[in-house]
Design an enzyme around this catalytic site. Structure first.
Site, PDB file in Angstrom:
ATOM      1  N   LYS A   1     -26.922  -2.583  76.598  1.00 40.57           N
ATOM      2  CA  LYS A   1     -25.708  -2.321  75.903  1.00 40.57           C
ATOM      3  C   LYS A   1     -24.632  -3.128  76.954  1.00 40.57           C
ATOM      4  O   LYS A   1     -23.572  -3.511  76.354  1.00 40.57           O
ATOM      5  CB  LYS A   1     -25.343  -0.821  75.690  1.00 40.57           C
ATOM      6  CG  LYS A   1     -25.982  -0.123  74.715  1.00 40.57           C
ATOM      7  CD  LYS A   1     -25.678  -0.818  73.317  1.00 40.57           C
ATOM      8  CE  LYS A   1     -26.421  -0.114  72.150  1.00 40.57           C
ATOM      9  NZ  LYS A   1     -26.100  -0.898  70.772  1.00 40.57           N
TER      10      LYS A   1
ATOM     11  N   TYR B   1     -31.574   1.171  78.507  1.00 42.11           N
ATOM     12  CA  TYR B   1     -30.696   1.017  77.450  1.00 42.11           C
ATOM     13  C   TYR B   1     -29.340   0.598  78.074  1.00 42.11           C
ATOM     14  O   TYR B   1     -28.756  -0.069  77.390  1.00 42.11           O
ATOM     15  CB  TYR B   1     -30.596   2.657  76.925  1.00 42.11           C
ATOM     16  CG  TYR B   1     -29.428   2.595  75.764  1.00 42.11           C
ATOM     17  CD1 TYR B   1     -29.949   2.092  74.602  1.00 42.11           C
ATOM     18  CD2 TYR B   1     -28.448   3.421  75.990  1.00 42.11           C
ATOM     19  CE1 TYR B   1     -28.810   2.338  73.794  1.00 42.11           C
ATOM     20  CE2 TYR B   1     -27.564   3.618  74.753  1.00 42.11           C
ATOM     21  CZ  TYR B   1     -27.735   3.057  73.639  1.00 42.11           C
ATOM     22  OH  TYR B   1     -26.799   3.165  72.633  1.00 42.11           O
TER      23      TYR B   1
HETATM   24  P1  NDP Z   1     -29.863   6.237  64.195  1.00 47.03           P
HETATM   25  O1  NDP Z   1     -31.302   6.442  64.894  1.00 47.03           O
HETATM   26  O2  NDP Z   1     -29.391   7.229  63.215  1.00 47.03           O
HETATM   27  O3  NDP Z   1     -29.754   4.828  63.602  1.00 47.03           O
HETATM   28  C1  NDP Z   1     -30.431   3.394  64.101  1.00 47.03           C
HETATM   29  C2  NDP Z   1     -30.761   2.580  62.981  1.00 47.03           C
HETATM   30  O4  NDP Z   1     -31.274   1.230  63.496  1.00 47.03           O
HETATM   31  C3  NDP Z   1     -31.637   3.144  61.914  1.00 47.03           C
HETATM   32  O5  NDP Z   1     -31.329   2.518  60.593  1.00 47.03           O
HETATM   33  C4  NDP Z   1     -32.803   2.249  62.232  1.00 47.03           C
HETATM   34  O6  NDP Z   1     -33.566   2.015  61.026  1.00 47.03           O
HETATM   35  C5  NDP Z   1     -32.088   1.014  62.730  1.00 47.03           C
HETATM   36  N1  NDP Z   1     -33.197   0.423  63.606  1.00 47.03           N
HETATM   37  C6  NDP Z   1     -33.975   0.829  64.598  1.00 47.03           C
HETATM   38  N2  NDP Z   1     -34.656  -0.364  65.159  1.00 47.03           N
HETATM   39  C7  NDP Z   1     -34.703  -1.469  64.278  1.00 47.03           C
HETATM   40  C8  NDP Z   1     -35.214  -2.375  64.226  1.00 47.03           C
HETATM   41  N3  NDP Z   1     -36.145  -2.948  64.966  1.00 47.03           N
HETATM   42  N4  NDP Z   1     -35.005  -3.350  63.170  1.00 47.03           N
HETATM   43  C9  NDP Z   1     -34.041  -2.862  61.914  1.00 47.03           C
HETATM   44  N5  NDP Z   1     -33.420  -1.772  62.136  1.00 47.03           N
HETATM   45  C10 NDP Z   1     -33.792  -0.972  63.374  1.00 47.03           C
HETATM   46  O7  NDP Z   1     -28.827   6.031  65.620  1.00 47.03           O
HETATM   47  P2  NDP Z   1     -27.379   5.590  65.363  1.00 47.03           P
HETATM   48  O8  NDP Z   1     -26.793   5.583  64.172  1.00 47.03           O
HETATM   49  O9  NDP Z   1     -26.771   6.685  66.424  1.00 47.03           O
HETATM   50  O10 NDP Z   1     -27.230   4.178  66.065  1.00 47.03           O
HETATM   51  C11 NDP Z   1     -26.738   2.900  65.518  1.00 47.03           C
HETATM   52  C12 NDP Z   1     -26.119   2.365  66.703  1.00 47.03           C
HETATM   53  O11 NDP Z   1     -25.282   2.943  67.402  1.00 47.03           O
HETATM   54  C13 NDP Z   1     -27.177   1.891  67.898  1.00 47.03           C
HETATM   55  O12 NDP Z   1     -27.201   0.602  68.260  1.00 47.03           O
HETATM   56  C14 NDP Z   1     -26.769   2.799  69.181  1.00 47.03           C
HETATM   57  O13 NDP Z   1     -27.243   2.276  70.084  1.00 47.03           O
HETATM   58  C15 NDP Z   1     -25.441   2.704  68.913  1.00 47.03           C
HETATM   59  N6  NDP Z   1     -24.751   4.038  69.579  1.00 47.03           N
HETATM   60  C16 NDP Z   1     -25.065   5.260  69.236  1.00 47.03           C
HETATM   61  C17 NDP Z   1     -24.433   6.146  69.987  1.00 47.03           C
HETATM   62  C18 NDP Z   1     -24.746   7.622  69.591  1.00 47.03           C
HETATM   63  O14 NDP Z   1     -24.455   8.634  70.260  1.00 47.03           O
HETATM   64  N7  NDP Z   1     -25.528   8.024  68.522  1.00 47.03           N
HETATM   65  C19 NDP Z   1     -23.348   6.153  70.839  1.00 47.03           C
HETATM   66  C20 NDP Z   1     -22.981   4.633  70.993  1.00 47.03           C
HETATM   67  C21 NDP Z   1     -23.781   3.528  70.429  1.00 47.03           C
HETATM   68  P3  NDP Z   1     -35.155   2.195  60.775  1.00 47.03           P
HETATM   69  O15 NDP Z   1     -35.746   3.009  61.746  1.00 47.03           O
HETATM   70  O16 NDP Z   1     -35.119   2.466  59.223  1.00 47.03           O
HETATM   71  O17 NDP Z   1     -35.595   0.599  61.069  1.00 47.03           O
HETATM   72  C1  8X3 Z   2     -25.342   6.258  73.444  1.00 45.64           C
HETATM   73  C2  8X3 Z   2     -24.680   6.682  74.493  1.00 45.64           C
HETATM   74  O1  8X3 Z   2     -24.515   8.089  76.420  1.00 45.64           O
HETATM   75  O2  8X3 Z   2     -25.370   9.080  74.312  1.00 45.64           O
HETATM   76  O3  8X3 Z   2     -25.118   4.893  73.054  1.00 45.64           O
HETATM   77  O4  8X3 Z   2     -26.790   7.683  75.763  1.00 45.64           O
HETATM   78  S1  8X3 Z   2     -25.491   7.866  75.299  1.00 45.64           S
END
Ligand code: NDP
Ligand code: 8X3
Length: 265
Positions: A168, A164
C-alpha cells in the site's frame, strides 16, 4: 421497483472499470457509479458474483454492464481478457483500481513466499497492469481518471502488516508518480485511502476464519463499503479542473491504523 433512469446522472456517457467488483468496496462503488449513470465494466475472479451484480445494476439503474472475469495478478491472462473486449468496452474513462487483499499477520521474516507473492502481485503489479491497459486510451481520447484504492496501511505501518504495508506504500507512490507522469494532460489521478471498513477483507486475511474476522469489527463502528464508494464518486464527479489527489477516510471510532475505539461489553 421500476428501473430508475440513470441517463441524466453526472457520469452518464462514461465507462468505469471497477476491479474487485465482486465484493466490498468495489461492489459498493459499482452501485454508486450505476446510480450516477456510468456504464460499468466489472472485473474480479468470481464470475457468478459479477454476473449477479451486473444484472441487478442493469435492472435497477438501466445502465450497460459487462463482466470481465480475470485475475489482475495474472498479467498475461488479464491483458488477454481486456484486449479481447470490443473496442467500446476497452474505452475506459474511469479506472477504479480497487482489487486487493491481505494475507495473514505474520512478521516479515515469517510471511510465506506464497503470501508475499499474492499480495505484491495483486496489490502492486495488478494495479500497474490495469493502469498500463487503460491509460494509453485515456491519453488518446484526452479524458480519463485513475482512482486507486490505497489505505491507511500505505501511510502508517503496524505490527503484522509489513508486506501489506509495503504494497500500500507502493500504491501511494504509484498514485503520486502517475500524476506527475501525466502532468500537462487532462487525466486525473486520485488515491482514496480507507481505514477500517467492514468487508470480506478480514475473512481473506484469516483464510476464511469467520470468528477471527468478525472480531476485527466487534465493539466498534467501522466504515461501511458505501462510505468509501461515496468518496470515490465524489472524486469522480468534481469539475474537470479539480483533482482530488488523496483522501484519507476513517471511521469516527478510528484515529490511526491501530488506534480504534472499542466499547466495553
Ligand atoms: P473484499 O475482500 O471485500 O474485496 C476484495 C475484492 O478484490 C474482491 O472483489 C476480490 O474479488 C478482488 N480481488 C482480489 N484479488 C483479486 C485478483 N487477483 N484479481 C481480481 N480481483 C481480485 O475487500 P475490500 O472491499 O475491503 O477491499 C478492496 C480494496 O480496499 C483493497 O485494495 C483493500 O486493500 C482496500 N482497503 C480495504 C480496507 C478494509 O478495511 N476493508 C481498508 C483500506 C483499504 P475475487 O475474489 O472475486 O477476485
Ligand atoms: C486495510 C487497513 O489497517 O485494516 O487496508 O489492515 S488495515
Amino acid at each position: 421497483m421500476p428501473a430508475a433512469d440513470a441517463s441524466t446522472g453526472p457520469l452518464a456517457g462514461l465507462l468505469t472499470l471497477v476491479t474487485g467488483a465482486s465484493s466490498g468496496i468495489g461492489a459498493a462503488t459499482a452501485e454508486k457509479f450505476a446510480e450516477a449513470g456510468s456504464s460499468l465494466l466489472l472485473l474480479a475472479r468470481r464470475r457468478a458474483r459479477l454476473e449477479q451484480l451486473a444484472a441487478q445494476l442493469q435492472g435497477d439503474h438501466g445502465i450497460e454492464t459487462r463482466v470481465l472475469s480475470a485475475d489482475v495478478s495474472d498479467t498475461a491472462g488479464v491483458t488477454g481478457a481486456f484486449e479481447g473486449l470490443p473496442e467500446r468496452w476497452r474505452s475506459v474513462d474511469i479506472l477504479v483500481n480497487n482489487a486487493g487483499l491481505v494475507k495473514g499477520v505474520a512478521p516479515e521474516w515469517e510471511a510465506t513466499p506464497e503470501d508475499v507473492d499474492v499480495m505484491i502481485d495483486t496489490n502492486v503489479k495488478g494495479l500497474i497492469t490495469m493502469t498500463r491497459l487503460c491509460v494509453p486510451g485515456m491519453l488518446a481520447r484526452s479524458r480519463g481518471h485513475v482512482i486507486n484504492i490505497g489505505s491507511i496501511a500505505g501511510q502508517e505501518t503496524y505490527p503484522g502488516g509489513s508486506i501489506y504495508n509495503a504494497t500500500k506504500f507502493a500504491a501511494r507512490a504509484l498514485s503520486r508518480a502517475l500524476k506527475m507522469d501525466l502532468q500537462g494532460t487532462p487525466i486525473r489521478v486520485s488515491s482514496i485511502d480507507p481505514g477500517l471498513v467492514e468487508t470480506e477483507f478480514s475473512l481473506v486475511r484469516y483464510d476464511g476464519d469467520a470468528e477471527r474476522a468478525a472480531a476485527i469489527y466487534a465493539d466498534t463502528v467501522p466504515l461501511k463499503p458505501e462510505d468509501i464508494a461515496e468518496a470515490v464518486l465524489f472524486a469522480a464527479t468534481r469539475p474537470a479542473r479539480v483533482n482530488i489527489s488523496e483522501m484519507l477516510v476513517f471511521a469516527t471510532d478510528q484515529a490511526a491504523a491501530r488506534m480504534i475505539h472499542r466499547r466495553q461489553k
